[in-house]
Design an enzyme around this catalytic site. Structure first.
Site, mmCIF file in Angstrom:
data_model
loop_
_atom_site.group_PDB
_atom_site.id
_atom_site.type_symbol
_atom_site.label_atom_id
_atom_site.label_comp_id
_atom_site.label_asym_id
_atom_site.label_seq_id
_atom_site.Cartn_x
_atom_site.Cartn_y
_atom_site.Cartn_z
ATOM 1 C CD GLU A 117 17.060 11.740 -26.706
ATOM 2 O OE1 GLU A 117 17.242 12.318 -25.498
ATOM 3 O OE2 GLU A 117 17.760 13.018 -27.385
ATOM 4 C CG ASP A 118 16.010 12.030 -21.094
ATOM 5 O OD1 ASP A 118 15.553 11.976 -22.601
ATOM 6 O OD2 ASP A 118 16.702 12.368 -20.556
ATOM 7 C CG ASP A 121 9.966 18.644 -23.167
ATOM 8 O OD1 ASP A 121 9.000 18.298 -22.911
ATOM 9 O OD2 ASP A 121 10.827 20.245 -22.176
ATOM 10 C CG PHE A 170 10.533 19.229 -15.159
ATOM 11 C CD1 PHE A 170 10.758 19.758 -16.265
ATOM 12 C CD2 PHE A 170 11.427 18.467 -13.892
ATOM 13 C CE1 PHE A 170 12.177 19.112 -16.389
ATOM 14 C CE2 PHE A 170 13.208 18.410 -14.080
ATOM 15 C CZ PHE A 170 13.604 18.267 -14.878
ATOM 16 N NE ARG A 183 22.174 12.935 -14.699
ATOM 17 C CZ ARG A 183 21.277 14.302 -15.424
ATOM 18 N NH1 ARG A 183 20.434 13.638 -16.362
ATOM 19 N NH2 ARG A 183 21.795 15.024 -15.990
HETATM 20 P P1 IMP Z 1 13.665 18.155 -25.997
HETATM 21 O O1 IMP Z 1 12.859 19.539 -24.815
HETATM 22 O O2 IMP Z 1 12.976 17.221 -26.373
HETATM 23 O O3 IMP Z 1 14.985 18.657 -26.868
HETATM 24 O O4 IMP Z 1 14.324 18.025 -24.645
HETATM 25 C C1 IMP Z 1 15.695 18.259 -23.413
HETATM 26 C C2 IMP Z 1 15.666 17.427 -22.619
HETATM 27 O O5 IMP Z 1 15.019 18.133 -21.678
HETATM 28 C C3 IMP Z 1 15.436 15.533 -22.766
HETATM 29 O O6 IMP Z 1 16.783 15.274 -22.914
HETATM 30 C C4 IMP Z 1 15.949 15.877 -20.852
HETATM 31 O O7 IMP Z 1 17.093 15.932 -20.085
HETATM 32 C C5 IMP Z 1 15.067 17.097 -20.653
HETATM 33 N N1 IMP Z 1 13.501 16.878 -19.632
HETATM 34 C C6 IMP Z 1 12.612 17.275 -20.908
HETATM 35 N N2 IMP Z 1 12.067 17.627 -19.485
HETATM 36 C C7 IMP Z 1 12.156 16.847 -18.568
HETATM 37 C C8 IMP Z 1 11.747 16.524 -17.670
HETATM 38 O O8 IMP Z 1 10.138 15.861 -17.388
HETATM 39 N N3 IMP Z 1 12.534 15.712 -17.070
HETATM 40 C C9 IMP Z 1 13.843 16.252 -17.274
HETATM 41 N N4 IMP Z 1 14.925 16.405 -17.403
HETATM 42 C C10 IMP Z 1 13.392 16.739 -19.236
HETATM 43 MG MG MG Z 2 18.534 16.842 -18.376
#
Ligand code: IMP
Ligand code: MG
Length: 193
Positions: A117-118, A121, A170, A183
Site C-alpha cells: 500500500e502507499d 490513512d 496531505f 504522482r
Molecule cells: P485510507 O483512508 O487509509 O482508506 O486511505 C485511502 C487512500 O486515500 C490511500 O490509499 C490514498 O490513495 C489516499 N490518501 C490518504 N492520505 C493521503 C495523502 O496524504 N496523500 C495522498 N493520498 C492520500
Molecule cells: Mg489517491
C-alpha cells in the site's frame, strides 16, 4: 521566420507553468531517504521470507512507484500482482466503501501474499483489502505500507512493514496524488494550502 521570433527549444511558457506547480509542493521526504528506507524494507522482507516464494500485490495507483522500487530490493523469488480500488469518496478522503476496479490476475490460494500500500490513512481501504484477500485463502497475508498516518486511524490495520510514520499532513509524490497530479514527483512533498 527570423530566429528571434522562434520560441527557444526550452519553451518559456511551459517552464513557467512547471515551476509554478512545483512551488506548491514543500519537500517532505527526499528521494534518497525514500530509497534508503525501501532498501531496508526489502532487506527485512527478504530475511523474513527466506526460502519461500512471495506474491507482492500492488494497490493501484498510489503504490505503483513504491512497489516497483521495493520489488527490486526483495531477493526471494516474487510474483507481481496488481489490484485496483476505487473509493466512493471526495478528493482526499475515503468513505471506506471501496470497489475493486482491477483484480489480481492469478489465484492467491496457498500463497504467501504481501499487500503493498502507499499509505494507511484511516485504514479503511487496507482493512477492506485484507478481508477481501484473506477470503481467498492465502497461506499467509501481510501488509507493507510506505506511510502510516496514525492520527487519522479509524480502524486497526496490522502493518508488518512500514516505511514512515507521518503526522496528519496531505502528502503527494512518489505515486501519491492530489486529484491525479504529482504522482511522478521523485520525492514526497506536502501540498501548500
Ligand atoms: P485510507 O483512508 O487509509 O482508506 O486511505 C485511502 C487512500 O486515500 C490511500 O490509499 C490514498 O490513495 C489516499 N490518501 C490518504 N492520505 C493521503 C495523502 O496524504 N496523500 C495522498 N493520498 C492520500
Ligand atoms: Mg489517491
Amino acid at each position: 521566420m527570423s530566429p528571434r521570433r522562434r520560441r527557444p527549444s526550452s519553451a518559456p511558457v511551459k517552464a513557467r507553468t512547471k515551476r509554478a506547480s512545483a512551488e506548491r509542493v514543500r519537500p517532505f521526504i527526499s528521494a534518497s531517504a525514500l530509497a534508503a528506507r525501501v532498501k531496508a524494507l526489502g532487506r527485512a522482507i527478504s530475511r523474513d521470507y527466506a526460502g519461500r516464494r512471495l506474491t507482492l500485490v500492488c494497490v493501484l495507483k498510489g503504490a505503483a512507484l513504491f512497489f516497483s522500487d521495493l520489488a527490486r530490493e526483495v531477493k526471494v523469488p516474487v510474483e507481481l500482482e496488481f489490484i485496483g480500488v476505487t473509493s466512493y469518496a471526495g478528493a482526499s478522503e475515503t468513505s471506506g466503501e471501496v470497489r475493486i476496479s482491477t483484480d489480481v490476475a492469478r489465484p492467491l490460494a496457498g500463497k504467501d501474499v504481501l499487500l503493498v500500500e502507499d499509505i494507511v490513512d484511516t485504514g479503511l481501504t487496507a482493512a477492506f483489502l485484507v478481508s477481501l484477500l484473506q477470503a481467498r485463502n492465502p497461506k499467509s497475508l501481510a501488509v507493507c505500507a510506505l506511510l502510516e498516518k496514525p492520527a487519522r486511524a479509524k480502524t486497526a490495520v496490522d502493518i508488518a512493514y512500514r516505511g514512515f510514520v507521518i503526522p496528519d499532513v496531505f502528502v503527494v509524490g512518489y505515486g501519491l496524488d492530489f486529484q491525479e497530479r504529482y504522482r511522478n514527483l521523485p520525492y514526497l512533498g506536502v501540498l501548500r494550502g
